[in-house]
Design a protein around this motif. Structure first.
Motif, PDB file in Angstrom:
ATOM      1  N   GLN A 294     -11.279 -15.657 -18.026  1.00  9.29           N
ATOM      2  CA  GLN A 294     -11.628 -15.262 -19.439  1.00  9.29           C
ATOM      3  C   GLN A 294     -11.102 -14.252 -20.090  1.00  9.29           C
ATOM      4  O   GLN A 294     -11.115 -13.794 -21.121  1.00  9.29           O
ATOM      5  CB  GLN A 294     -13.222 -15.164 -19.720  1.00  9.29           C
ATOM      6  N   GLN A 295     -10.352 -13.119 -19.307  1.00 15.37           N
ATOM      7  CA  GLN A 295     -10.271 -11.931 -19.661  1.00 15.37           C
ATOM      8  C   GLN A 295      -8.654 -12.116 -20.293  1.00 15.37           C
ATOM      9  O   GLN A 295      -7.934 -12.753 -19.945  1.00 15.37           O
ATOM     10  CB  GLN A 295      -9.814 -10.877 -18.487  1.00 15.37           C
TER      11      GLN A 295
ATOM     12  N   THR B 195      -7.838 -13.495 -23.110  1.00 14.47           N
ATOM     13  CA  THR B 195      -7.568 -14.716 -23.902  1.00 14.47           C
ATOM     14  C   THR B 195      -7.676 -14.545 -25.449  1.00 14.47           C
ATOM     15  O   THR B 195      -8.040 -13.362 -25.741  1.00 14.47           O
ATOM     16  CB  THR B 195      -8.531 -15.927 -23.452  1.00 14.47           C
TER      17      THR B 195
ATOM     18  N   SER C 196     -10.380  -8.865 -29.009  1.00 12.12           N
ATOM     19  CA  SER C 196     -10.165  -8.368 -27.618  1.00 12.12           C
ATOM     20  C   SER C 196     -11.618  -7.912 -27.140  1.00 12.12           C
ATOM     21  O   SER C 196     -12.475  -7.353 -27.796  1.00 12.12           O
ATOM     22  CB  SER C 196      -9.293  -7.208 -27.632  1.00 12.12           C
ATOM     23  N   PRO C 197     -11.940  -8.505 -25.813  1.00 11.29           N
ATOM     24  CA  PRO C 197     -13.000  -8.006 -25.208  1.00 11.29           C
ATOM     25  C   PRO C 197     -13.196  -6.431 -24.744  1.00 11.29           C
ATOM     26  O   PRO C 197     -11.917  -5.880 -24.714  1.00 11.29           O
ATOM     27  CB  PRO C 197     -13.330  -9.000 -24.049  1.00 11.29           C
TER      28      PRO C 197
ATOM     29  N   GLU D  30     -17.133 -22.506 -27.115  1.00  8.04           N
ATOM     30  CA  GLU D  30     -17.204 -20.871 -26.528  1.00  8.04           C
ATOM     31  C   GLU D  30     -18.662 -20.747 -26.660  1.00  8.04           C
ATOM     32  O   GLU D  30     -18.999 -19.545 -26.127  1.00  8.04           O
ATOM     33  CB  GLU D  30     -16.582 -20.017 -27.850  1.00  8.04           C
TER      34      GLU D  30
ATOM     35  N   ARG E 287     -16.446 -13.243 -24.683  1.00  8.15           N
ATOM     36  CA  ARG E 287     -15.278 -12.672 -25.027  1.00  8.15           C
ATOM     37  C   ARG E 287     -15.295 -12.060 -26.507  1.00  8.15           C
ATOM     38  O   ARG E 287     -14.246 -11.743 -27.196  1.00  8.15           O
ATOM     39  CB  ARG E 287     -14.076 -13.902 -25.348  1.00  8.15           C
TER      40      ARG E 287
END
Length: 526
Positions: A31-32, A34, A38-39, A485, A520
């Motif tokens: 999941q990073q 994507t 931005s997370p 999501e 996210r």
């Protein structure tokens, strides 16, 4: 069941967590980076330790071998709160003594004199749980003055177990028992908590801050409270685990009430093992017969388990599709899944709210009498009328006004209602389990999170939590899947004091579904 059986259950779950990696770190990694907003930076604590996925047994193993300290762990969570929480508004305040508590735990670890599995583990408390060193507000400005004079009993138990009380989480004001159309996750003290998966979506239920904080990896575990749905719905909607214990298993002394007949505090975490270990500390541990009920020696296999699936198509076809996929995975693991519809639900829905109104009037008056500020419900209503900040999301306090006018709990009509509620809710679960020879009943915990809207209020007619909540039976939500999501939980429920068996089953379900993934922090979604 004595202490040996409790140890057997927690040891079995801990072994599973260490061997199988709960939650699924691979899903997190995918999941990073994507698309979308931005997370935050990945929550790496040290080489090989990711706060998103690490479990309490893994942390304790590190602290035992000296490669991690409670102080380092606590600082890591405090840093994440500082950097991540401004996006979700889940933490009201951190404890000024958190690092001092962690240092004391480090000293015990060095001496080999630890106090149990939570020694040195950071815990966030919902802000309706009394703490002597921090305000306890229930989200209301009416209680925002002096802290309570004493800790809640459950906080005393956490402190004696060496847990680090990290801070207090936001909640739906007065645990969502104020307005006819409230907005979950909003309080006058903390504003609006956001769902970390999609920030304009709602976190659900009154334990909103506890669940959102866990989803964002701002603490290892958190404490929520539930009258009907307020632990399990936030857990489901924020993609974490939440356990509503059997009524009476966790002391309610020092917790802002709605109803003594249904209220309970309970543990929340990112995985079942951490949830179970926290319950073992919170639990009073013995029922009226003197038997230990917090844990039992159960395995973590689904083979031969019989699970009744209550589909609840009213939650929509997308949620039903998650349940279909879930049933297929459970069957592939050897479980027998049969479709069920617990009886008496319409009557429970008819009776529950009027009974809660009477109980709230009785119980909130008793609690307010222990605090500075409004001394009873009538004074609380007047406070809200005279404080505009209490009306910035929704102005209503219809439930307060209805409770003030409700029959006393000594009234025969009320007593008949509560007796019928207890009877029908227990029969709804007991009869379903006996007739189908079930180990548990399963249902969707929640619909996809709705868009937060103060003018509209919640869209939260979610019937799955009611049978166990009214009966005082245990329920457990574990991540089941997603609608796009947005997380959807699987709610498991069983008979009275079957908490340990339910947690063991939940661990097996968790291992099979592997549905957890990190949020996210998208601004919006479709």
């Amino acid at each position: 069941m004595g202490k040996r059986s409790m140890a057997a259950m927690t040891a079995a779950l801990a072994a599973g967590s260490l061997l199988m990696g709960v939650p699924d770190a691979g899903a997190h990694a995918s999941q990073q980076g994507t698309a979308g907003s931005s997370p935050p930076a990945r929550s790496l604590l040290a080489p090989g330790i990711d706060l998103d996925t690490v479990t309490i047994p893994e942390l304790q193993a590190r602290m035992k071998d000296g490669s991690l300290t409670a102080s380092t762990l606590t600082r890591a969570y405090l840093r994440r709160i500082e950097h991540v929480d401004p996006r979700i508004h889940s933490v009201l305040r951190t404890s000024p003594t958190a690092l001092r508590q962690a240092a004391a735990s480090d000293a015990r670890h060095r001496r080999g004199k630890t106090l149990g599995p939570l020694d040195g583990i950071p815990v966030l408390l919902k802000d309706n749980v009394n703490t002597r060193s921090m305000p306890t507000t229930a989200g209301s400005l009416a209680l925002a003055g002096s802290p309570p004079g004493t800790d809640a009993v459950l906080v005393t138990r956490l402190r004696k177990a060496g847990a680090v009380i990290l801070g207090k989480t936001n909640l739906s004001e007065w645990a969502n028992f104020r307005a006819a159309k409230p907005t979950s996750g909003w309080s006058a003290v903390g504003g609006q908590t956001h769902n970390p998966y999609v920030l304009d979506r709602n976190p659900c239920g009154s334990s909103a801050g506890s669940a959102a904080a866990l989803a964002a990896s701002l603490s290892q575990v958190a404490i929520g409270t539930e009258t009907d749905g307020s632990i399990v719905c936030p857990a489901g909607m924020n993609g974490v685990v939440g356990h509503k214990p059997s009524l009476g298993l966790v002391s309610q002394s020092g917790v802002v009430p709605i109803s003594a007949e249904q209220d309970t505090a309970g543990p929340m975490a990112r995985n079942v093992i951490d949830t179970a270990l926290t319950l073992s500390v919170l639990s009073e541990g013995r029922d009226s017969r003197g038997e230990n009920t917090a844990a039992a020696p159960q395995g973590s296999s689904l083979r031969g388990k019989r699970i009744g699936l209550w589909r609840l198509p009213s939650l929509g076809p997308e949620v039903d599709a998650v349940m279909t996929r879930t049933a297929k995975k459970l069957r592939q693991a050897g479980a027998v899944v049969v479709e069920v519809t617990p009886p008496y639900q319409a009557r429970l829905a008819e009776l529950e709210f009027p009974a809660l109104l009477s109980e709230f009037h009785r119980d909130i008056d008793a609690y307010l009498g222990t605090r500075e500020g409004p001394r009873d419900l009538a004074e609380l209503i007047e406070f809200n009328r005279s404080h505009p900040a209490e009306q910035t999301c929704f102005a209503g306090q219809e439930l307060f006004e209805q409770a003030l006018a409700s029959p006393s709990t000594t009234d025969p009509e009320y007593r008949a209602m509560r007796a019928e509620l207890k009877d029908l809710s227990r029969r709804s679960i007991d009869e379903t389990m006996v007739s189908h020879r079930l180990d548990a009943i399963a249902a969707p915990t929640n619909p996809p999170a709705w868009t937060t809207d103060c003018a509209r209020g919640d869209n939260d007619v979610i019937p799955s939590s009611t049978p166990a909540a009214v009966a005082g039976y245990p329920s457990l939500s574990v991540p089941a899947g997603y609608v796009g999501e947005l997380p959807v939980g699987l709610l498991l429920m069983a008979g009275d004091r079957q908490d340990a068996e339910l947690l063991s089953l939940g661990s097996a379900v968790e291992q099979r579904l592997k549905a957890w993934r990190a949020p996210r922090y998208l601004s919006t979604w479709r």
